[in-house]
Design a protein around this motif. Sequence first.
Motif, PDB file in Angstrom:
ATOM      1  N   SER A   9      -2.284   6.190  -5.647  1.00  0.00           N
ATOM      2  CA  SER A   9      -3.464   5.439  -5.210  1.00  0.00           C
ATOM      3  C   SER A   9      -3.041   4.309  -4.275  1.00  0.00           C
ATOM      4  O   SER A   9      -3.706   4.019  -3.274  1.00  0.00           O
ATOM      5  CB  SER A   9      -4.203   4.890  -6.438  1.00  0.00           C
TER       6      SER A   9
ATOM      7  N   ASP B  97      -2.433   5.834  -0.942  1.00  0.00           N
ATOM      8  CA  ASP B  97      -3.727   6.120  -0.286  1.00  0.00           C
ATOM      9  C   ASP B  97      -4.266   4.858   0.388  1.00  0.00           C
ATOM     10  O   ASP B  97      -4.672   4.866   1.550  1.00  0.00           O
ATOM     11  CB  ASP B  97      -4.778   6.550  -1.318  1.00  0.00           C
TER      12      ASP B  97
ATOM     13  N   ASN C  45      -9.893   1.864  -3.350  1.00  0.00           N
ATOM     14  CA  ASN C  45      -9.314   3.179  -3.654  1.00  0.00           C
ATOM     15  C   ASN C  45      -9.221   3.308  -5.175  1.00  0.00           C
ATOM     16  O   ASN C  45      -8.557   2.518  -5.849  1.00  0.00           O
ATOM     17  CB  ASN C  45      -7.931   3.326  -2.999  1.00  0.00           C
TER      18      ASN C  45
ATOM     19  N   THR D 170     -12.940   5.244  -2.072  1.00  0.00           N
ATOM     20  CA  THR D 170     -12.073   6.379  -1.750  1.00  0.00           C
ATOM     21  C   THR D 170     -11.216   6.709  -2.975  1.00  0.00           C
ATOM     22  O   THR D 170     -11.283   6.030  -3.984  1.00  0.00           O
ATOM     23  CB  THR D 170     -11.153   6.012  -0.569  1.00  0.00           C
ATOM     24  N   GLY D 171     -10.393   7.744  -2.865  1.00  0.00           N
ATOM     25  CA  GLY D 171      -9.442   8.053  -3.935  1.00  0.00           C
ATOM     26  C   GLY D 171     -10.039   8.921  -5.032  1.00  0.00           C
ATOM     27  O   GLY D 171     -11.169   9.417  -4.932  1.00  0.00           O
TER      28      GLY D 171
ATOM     29  N   THR E 283      -9.461  11.761  -0.512  1.00  0.00           N
ATOM     30  CA  THR E 283      -8.219  11.089  -0.914  1.00  0.00           C
ATOM     31  C   THR E 283      -7.217  11.172   0.243  1.00  0.00           C
ATOM     32  O   THR E 283      -7.423  11.923   1.200  1.00  0.00           O
ATOM     33  CB  THR E 283      -7.598  11.787  -2.145  1.00  0.00           C
TER      34      THR E 283
END
Length: 397
Positions: free
Chosen positions: A14, A17, A43, A72-73, A95
């Motif tokens: 993460s 990312d 994220n 996100t993520g 992701t």
Amino acid sequence: MATFSTRFLGCKVSFADAQAIRERLLRDGHVEVGEAGEIQVVNTCCVTHEAVSKSRQAASRASRSARTVYVTGCASNLEGAFADAPENVVVSGRTGDEAAAFVAGDVGAIGCVDATHRLDRVRAFVRIQDGCSFSCGFCVIPLVRGATRSRTAVAVLGEIRRRVAQGHREVVLTGVNLGCFRDREAGYTLARLVREAGATPGLERLRLSSIEVNHVTDDLVGVLTGTPTVSPHLHVPLQSGDDRVLRAMGRRYTAAQFERRLAPLRDLNLTTDVIVGFPAEDETAFGRTLALVERLGMTKVHVFPYSPRPGTRTADDDAVPVDVKRERGRRLRALSDALSRRRWAARVGSTDRVLVDRPGRGYADDYTPWLVDAEVGALVTARAVGVADEGVVAVAA
Ligand code: SF4
């Protein structure tokens, strides 16, 4: 141009990312600010029920000061996880690099390229693969990140050179299931990649973030113990030390196989993840986990109280009462603390290199925490003089 801030929840994948999104926005000419950018990226993580709820809270907190929040993520791929999010929250459902491209595309570029911007961390996380093709019964990760796919070795080695040139002293290779890395076309296994990455000129230290025991091959062991820049630390998720529980979890090894594979690495600092309170875990099974962690001298155990995840094989199973999970978690953490202190005490009188990553604290080559006074970002040689609750007490040598 927009001002932005990024944050992440969860693991090093993460973080990688979030790092990719951050670099992409910087490259596009946007300006990073503390916490409250016009654009805020969260994220997220979905490894436990609690991780999803913290991700939701983070998005909703960000929505109060941001023009737009991009979620996100992992958790952004979980159906319905952000169904009641405020209107200015955009759930990307992506992701990794796809998330970075999506956010950058939506925010828009201003064409002012700043490719040399250095990340402020002393260590860089370089992703080598994403996704997982295993199917552990409790795990939602393959559902939200998809099947395994690798970056090319050329791209990974190029990024490591770039990170070193930016001033990072340590590089951590990350991935959802690192051992699945393959670059068949170029003939790279993980062992070859680690060997070549470790030989990058100027790189001080290379670490693997985490690896499944099935992937700890003789080749890899040879590289881990025979490459001077590779950290003598390995994080290998155990999850349980009981064969019946491991089978119910859909893990691909027995407790004895786990122990045998790690036998040649006993001198390394070994750390692990364990799930407590999995439905098939009774007191005897949990006792086997404690005994195996102790036999292997695993210093840091990340304890995860089991929580059923939607869409997984064990989604409807949660047989162990919360207070029992809590009690087992407490016992396992106490053991982990005792084993850490034992390893730390054995270091007293020795010297090691410490990469200082925050005031008064850093990590030695074997990724044990050392408390030493030196400038953040410095790699100092230090001598261990004692042990405290937070790590080895040391002075610059
Ligand atoms: S190996 Fe198992 S626990 Fe790890 S990401 Fe893959 S499915 Fe999940």
